[in-house]
Design an enzyme around this catalytic site. Sequence first.
Site, PDB file in Angstrom:
ATOM      1  N   LYS A   1      -9.352  40.219 -12.319  1.00 55.50           N
ATOM      2  CA  LYS A   1      -9.287  39.118 -11.350  1.00 55.50           C
ATOM      3  C   LYS A   1     -10.170  39.419 -10.134  1.00 55.50           C
ATOM      4  O   LYS A   1     -10.913  38.559  -9.665  1.00 55.50           O
ATOM      5  CB  LYS A   1      -7.832  38.876 -10.914  1.00 55.50           C
ATOM      6  CG  LYS A   1      -6.993  38.252 -12.018  1.00 55.50           C
ATOM      7  CD  LYS A   1      -5.502  38.257 -11.689  1.00 55.50           C
ATOM      8  CE  LYS A   1      -4.697  37.810 -12.911  1.00 55.50           C
ATOM      9  NZ  LYS A   1      -3.246  37.874 -12.718  1.00 55.50           N
TER      10      LYS A   1
ATOM     11  N   GLN B   1       0.889  40.114  -8.583  1.00 52.98           N
ATOM     12  CA  GLN B   1       0.803  40.412 -10.017  1.00 52.98           C
ATOM     13  C   GLN B   1       2.207  40.657 -10.577  1.00 52.98           C
ATOM     14  O   GLN B   1       2.963  41.462 -10.036  1.00 52.98           O
ATOM     15  CB  GLN B   1      -0.101  41.642 -10.232  1.00 52.98           C
ATOM     16  CG  GLN B   1      -0.330  41.977 -11.682  1.00 52.98           C
ATOM     17  CD  GLN B   1      -1.093  40.879 -12.448  1.00 52.98           C
ATOM     18  OE1 GLN B   1      -2.001  40.252 -11.908  1.00 52.98           O
ATOM     19  NE2 GLN B   1      -0.720  40.656 -13.686  1.00 52.98           N
TER      20      GLN B   1
ATOM     21  N   ASP C   1      -1.392  30.773  -7.794  1.00 56.76           N
ATOM     22  CA  ASP C   1      -0.841  30.924  -9.149  1.00 56.76           C
ATOM     23  C   ASP C   1       0.024  29.711  -9.521  1.00 56.76           C
ATOM     24  O   ASP C   1       0.381  29.541 -10.684  1.00 56.76           O
ATOM     25  CB  ASP C   1       0.019  32.201  -9.232  1.00 56.76           C
ATOM     26  CG  ASP C   1      -0.676  33.305 -10.031  1.00 56.76           C
ATOM     27  OD1 ASP C   1      -1.642  32.985 -10.751  1.00 56.76           O
ATOM     28  OD2 ASP C   1      -0.243  34.463  -9.930  1.00 56.76           O
TER      29      ASP C   1
END
Length: 287
Positions: free
Chosen positions: A54, A98, A121
Amino acid sequence: MTAKIISGSDVAKSIRQECKDRIAAVARRAGVIPGLAVILVGDSAPSQVYVRKKLHAAQEVGIVAHLFEFAGDVAPETVLSRIDELNADPRIHGILVQLPLPPQFGIFEVLHRISRDKDVDGFHLYNVGGLVVGDTIFPPCTPFGVMKLLEYEKLPIEGQNVVIVGASNIVGKPMALMMMQAGATVAVCHAKTRDLAQFTILADILVVAAGVPGLILPQMVKTGCVVVDVGINRLANGKIVGDVDFEGVSKKASYITPVPGGVGPMTVTMLLSNTITAAEKGVMAPI
Ligand code: NAP
């Protein structure tokens, strides 16, 4: 029939070029460079790989990416305080934690602490609610990537029978909502579904996200269906495979995504896109 392989790598490359153009535009018009903060707790090897990917992808398109690492036994309050600081930092447009987190964390407490305007997200309740009513700002990256793949291949969704195998909060459920919003008739299957094949055989579009290698066999799909394999499984021999028997099913399907090189590159790409959207919001007044 031999299925056309949908290359997520190619579509991702094209969208990443669009990302570069959008970044140039927001910099030109507002002097803003999109900033992404990634929070990594603990030393899980897969999480480290995902985070590295990422960060690298973000830097490659011109997003300024910052990594915040914490030991696996960190107190949740320490991470929550960092999120508060990032929420208030005008250089940061997107914040990503994460997953999974160590057991001392309440996952919802963490996800809901992220400002809804920086929730790239798409896991904050506000954005989940937006998805339900068809007014989402940050669609969750993996199902968003699946929608983009179908869009790039010009595959119609309206009126199609879509069957989703897997009902997680990050893939299956948001996928179902997006498909419904696009006018599909949707069935969602999960581990307690009796006789999975009676559903999958009806699918015009089959999206599989269960994490079970070889789950979908050729006799479970309709000739000519579109198959999107979200699964990522590492076999004992080190090979990465999806949830679909690719060789068998690609002889029956009209389109199929490979693993690797299908949905995976799209997930990271849609994270970049959402981060740029966050930076554009507020600063890109209509000309
Ligand atoms: P998850 O949270 O473990 O959820 C798996 C879902 O699949 C659950 O709803 C589960 O049912 C269902 N399931 C499990 N076994 C099944 C079976 N035999 N038949 C039917 N349904 C079954 O997993 P996830 O995070 O959604 O990820 C799913 C897969 O996608 C994994 O392989 C993951 O690595 C991959 N993934 C890939 C990407 C990408 O970018 N390509 C992104 C995210 C995830 P219950 O709800 O009943 O337990």
